[in-house]
Enzyme design. Sequence first.
Site, short mmCIF file in Angstrom:
data_model
loop_
_atom_site.label_atom_id
_atom_site.label_comp_id
_atom_site.label_asym_id
_atom_site.label_seq_id
_atom_site.Cartn_x
_atom_site.Cartn_y
_atom_site.Cartn_z
N GLU A 46 0.87 -1.20 0.00
CA GLU A 46 0.00 0.00 0.00
C GLU A 46 0.91 1.24 0.00
O GLU A 46 1.95 1.26 0.64
CB GLU A 46 -0.83 -0.02 1.29
CG GLU A 46 -1.65 1.22 1.56
CD GLU A 46 -2.26 1.22 3.00
OE1 GLU A 46 -1.62 0.70 3.95
OE2 GLU A 46 -3.37 1.75 3.15
N ASN A 106 -7.00 6.23 -1.65
CA ASN A 106 -5.91 5.29 -1.39
C ASN A 106 -6.13 4.13 -2.37
O ASN A 106 -7.06 3.34 -2.20
CB ASN A 106 -6.00 4.83 0.07
CG ASN A 106 -4.81 3.99 0.49
OD1 ASN A 106 -4.09 3.46 -0.34
ND2 ASN A 106 -4.61 3.89 1.80
N LYS A 123 -9.43 2.03 -1.92
CA LYS A 123 -9.65 1.46 -0.58
C LYS A 123 -11.01 1.86 -0.01
O LYS A 123 -11.32 3.05 0.10
CB LYS A 123 -8.53 1.92 0.35
CG LYS A 123 -8.52 1.30 1.74
CD LYS A 123 -7.27 1.78 2.48
CE LYS A 123 -7.10 1.17 3.85
NZ LYS A 123 -5.84 1.62 4.48
N GLU A 142 -6.06 8.69 7.80
CA GLU A 142 -6.57 8.29 6.47
C GLU A 142 -7.91 8.94 6.16
O GLU A 142 -8.19 9.28 5.01
CB GLU A 142 -6.67 6.77 6.37
CG GLU A 142 -5.33 6.11 6.23
CD GLU A 142 -5.44 4.67 5.77
OE1 GLU A 142 -5.99 4.43 4.68
OE2 GLU A 142 -4.98 3.79 6.51
N CYS A 168 -4.88 -3.06 2.73
CA CYS A 168 -4.60 -2.98 4.17
C CYS A 168 -5.79 -3.28 5.06
O CYS A 168 -6.18 -4.42 5.22
CB CYS A 168 -3.97 -1.63 4.52
SG CYS A 168 -3.22 -1.68 6.17
N ASN A 193 0.24 -1.11 5.35
CA ASN A 193 1.14 -0.41 6.28
C ASN A 193 0.47 -0.54 7.64
O ASN A 193 -0.47 0.20 7.93
CB ASN A 193 1.23 1.08 5.96
CG ASN A 193 2.03 1.41 4.72
OD1 ASN A 193 3.20 1.82 4.80
ND2 ASN A 193 1.41 1.27 3.56
#
Length: 309
Positions: A46, A106, A123, A142, A168, A193
């Site tokens: 990611e 993302n 994401k 995020e 993730c 991550n």
Amino acid sequence: MREIVTAALQMGPIQKAESRKDVVDRMIALLDQAKAAGATLAVFPELAFTTFFPRWYMEDPAEVDTWFETEIPSAETKPLFDRAREHGIGMYVGYAEKTQDGQQFNTSILTAPTGEIIGKYRKVHLPGHSEFDTERDFQHLEKRYFEPGDLGFPVWHSQGGVMGMCICNDRRWPETYRVMGLQGVEMVMLGYNTPAVNSQMSSEGPEDRLFHHRLSVQSGAYQNATWVIAVAKAGDEDGFPLIGGSLIVDPNGKIMAESKTLGDEILVHSCDLDLCTFGKETIFDFARHRRIEHYGLITERTGAEVPPE
Ligand code: CDV
């Protein structure tokens, strides 16, 4: 047998000050190792081109912009895409995407061994928060920098298989795998991550974090009879440690390969997609065994509600 020789290309830490060029050079070195090992598919983490920047609280939009890609490949990232095409290797790569109308996601993309981009995923399950949180040991912003993905969980035909992507935190949600499972997915690729310590509970350290990571990935693989390739950005980024534990998991949920370091490291496994068939035709034959008349709450309700006594 339908085999894809797959390389999980774990990346060690990327410091805030590291340039895109240095990172791309590291990625190319990993791709060269993948080629030498006979791989035709490489999975990167990611946000592979940068440090995990959502740990940094930023208010200046110009500073935020420095972490995003407005085109893929860009002049700086093109050498990676060129090398993959020369090697005949398809890639999963995660990056921060800024669209022409200013939306931020993302994102991961999938390329074919011939080089063209054949898939994009944004994401869906964004963890963390959007404002500075004084209660946390460190930030996870995020929800500040990204919108939730708007593309769902599609699958793509590539290299003879049915391929899916997630990113993730998505790996902790059974819905992620099941939506792809319902499209016959045979290989789910994901980068991550994951901080080595829970920012809201410091007693939850790397052992627990690796346990939850393996639990999520192995159960997602088993319950949907699919390969899962999970690839870390690992190690200490500017004093903030990330777990390693990159995995290649087979459709029985068994770990076929696992990384041993917190640095740049390659795992290679020949993944036979035909191994998905037994699970898909027996215990996880969805058409015969699922009971959707009892699953309505999964899409009707977001949060848990305890019925009145
Ligand atoms: N990058 C992430 O999505 N990290 C989350 C952390 C915050 C728990 C993860 O699920 O690993």
